[in-house]
Write an enzyme that holds these catalytic residues in place. Structure first.
Site, PDB file in Angstrom:
ATOM      1  N   ASN A   8       0.785  -1.463  -0.136  1.00  0.00           N
ATOM      2  CA  ASN A   8       0.004   0.386  -0.218  1.00  0.00           C
ATOM      3  C   ASN A   8       1.221   1.052   0.121  1.00  0.00           C
ATOM      4  O   ASN A   8       1.741   1.673   1.244  1.00  0.00           O
ATOM      5  CB  ASN A   8      -0.706  -0.156   0.977  1.00  0.00           C
ATOM      6  N   GLU A  35      -3.878   2.075  -2.949  1.00  0.00           N
ATOM      7  CA  GLU A  35      -4.051   3.253  -2.621  1.00  0.00           C
ATOM      8  C   GLU A  35      -3.409   4.192  -3.465  1.00  0.00           C
ATOM      9  O   GLU A  35      -2.706   5.047  -3.060  1.00  0.00           O
ATOM     10  CB  GLU A  35      -3.740   3.927  -1.756  1.00  0.00           C
ATOM     11  N   TYR A 107      -7.541  -3.741  -2.378  1.00  0.00           N
ATOM     12  CA  TYR A 107      -7.821  -2.609  -0.897  1.00  0.00           C
ATOM     13  C   TYR A 107      -8.935  -3.134  -0.242  1.00  0.00           C
ATOM     14  O   TYR A 107      -9.977  -2.113  -0.872  1.00  0.00           O
ATOM     15  CB  TYR A 107      -7.108  -1.416  -1.938  1.00  0.00           C
ATOM     16  N   ASP A 149      -3.954  -4.780   0.791  1.00  0.00           N
ATOM     17  CA  ASP A 149      -3.767  -4.226   2.423  1.00  0.00           C
ATOM     18  C   ASP A 149      -5.534  -4.579   2.385  1.00  0.00           C
ATOM     19  O   ASP A 149      -6.780  -4.036   1.821  1.00  0.00           O
ATOM     20  CB  ASP A 149      -3.984  -2.571   1.823  1.00  0.00           C
ATOM     21  N   ASN A 151      -7.052  -4.447   5.247  1.00  0.00           N
ATOM     22  CA  ASN A 151      -7.029  -3.657   6.450  1.00  0.00           C
ATOM     23  C   ASN A 151      -7.637  -4.737   8.012  1.00  0.00           C
ATOM     24  O   ASN A 151      -8.569  -3.807   8.699  1.00  0.00           O
ATOM     25  CB  ASN A 151      -8.095  -2.959   6.007  1.00  0.00           C
ATOM     26  N   HIS A 253       2.530   1.543   5.353  1.00  0.00           N
ATOM     27  CA  HIS A 253       2.623   0.164   4.511  1.00  0.00           C
ATOM     28  C   HIS A 253       4.221   0.101   5.029  1.00  0.00           C
ATOM     29  O   HIS A 253       4.099   0.912   4.169  1.00  0.00           O
ATOM     30  CB  HIS A 253       1.750  -0.488   3.946  1.00  0.00           C
TER      31      HIS A 253
END
Length: 262
Positions: A8, A35, A107, A149, A151, A253
């Site tokens: 990321n 991102e 993402y 990612d 999250n 990250h």
């Protein structure tokens, strides 16, 4: 042997010098970025090509989100799923030509600050995103790698304090359960934990709020590389490049890289 990295980058145009440094020093065959925060037309395609990453699949968006997969080996874009159901650019899938494996770069939404879909719609959107991913995963019929990612830090040892973060978005029980349902839908193997077994420390994100991230070390393992069981069996090495968190104007990250004997 094929090496696949995920990162990321938190704005590829702003941090292209860091990407160039990472590629020069570590040279993964494929790099999945999240991102990227740019439309495809402004993606630094020529800079990647100059480094040998001439194969590119870019799903961009102005100012927010966006994913890109760049490669030194032939890849072909195969899909762009709108698992957010609102047009956000959060996924791109490619086929790694010659080995019959698909690679999906994702993402997953962060989910806001409050782990309650009634008071925080973003949290509900995150869970719904994962539900749509789960429906997709249940129909997979070819060898697959998914990375990016997520999250979510699913294991107790994936965060600096399980007790302190139980009610913090990214480590709540409902997120962990929802991610586990996605994992089970295809039988994905968490390659990072296959090769760096829990409870060994393996973080990929540290908040910008910490003045000294190394001394503070309140990290979370939010970034992942997962694979179908037959592909995971061919994984031979997995590394987390923490030093990138020390680079000037760094992302919060750091890159992960996994080697597969495909």
């Amino acid at each position: 042997m094929i090496s696949i990295a995920t990162w990321n980058i938190n704005s590829v145009r702003l941090r292209m010098p860091l990407v160039e440094r990472y590629l020069a020093e570590h040279a993964p065959d494929v790099l999945c970025l999240q991102e990227i925060k740019t439309v495809a037309e402004l993606f630094p395609a020529e800079a990647f090509a100059a480094l040998g990453y001439t194969y590119q699949a870019v799903h961009g968006q102005k100012g927010y989100h966006g994913v890109a997969t760049v490669s030194r080996i032939p890849i072909t874009e195969v899909s762009r799923h709108d698992w957010q159901a609102n047009g956000e650019a959060r996924h791109v899938g490619v086929r790694i030509d010659g080995c019959g494996v698909e690679l999906h770069n994702v993402y997953i939404p962060a989910g806001g600050d409050e782990p309650d879909r009634e008071v925080n719609p973003k949290f509900g959107q995150k869970l719904d995103f994962l539900a749509r991913m789960t429906d997709w995963a249940s129909a997979i019929d070819q060898p697959t790698i998914i990375c990016g990612d997520f999250n979510i830090a699913p294991l107790e040892s994936d965060v600096w304090s399980h007790k302190a973060l139980l009610k913090v978005v990214s480590h709540t029980p409902i997120e962990v359960e929802t991610l586990a349902a996605f994992q089970a839908a295809h039988g994905f193997v968490d390659v990072g934990r296959q090769l760096i077994p829990a409870p060994e420390r393996s973080y990929s994100w540290w908040s910008y709020r910490a003045k000294d991230w190394r001394a503070n070390d309140k990290g979370r393992r939010l970034d992942h590389i997962w694979a179908s069981p037959d592909v995971a069996a061919k994984a031979s090495a997995h590394r987390v490049f923490e030093d990138a968190r020390d680079w000037e104007k760094c992302s919060d990250h750091v890159p992960l890289i996994t080697e597969f004997d495909l």
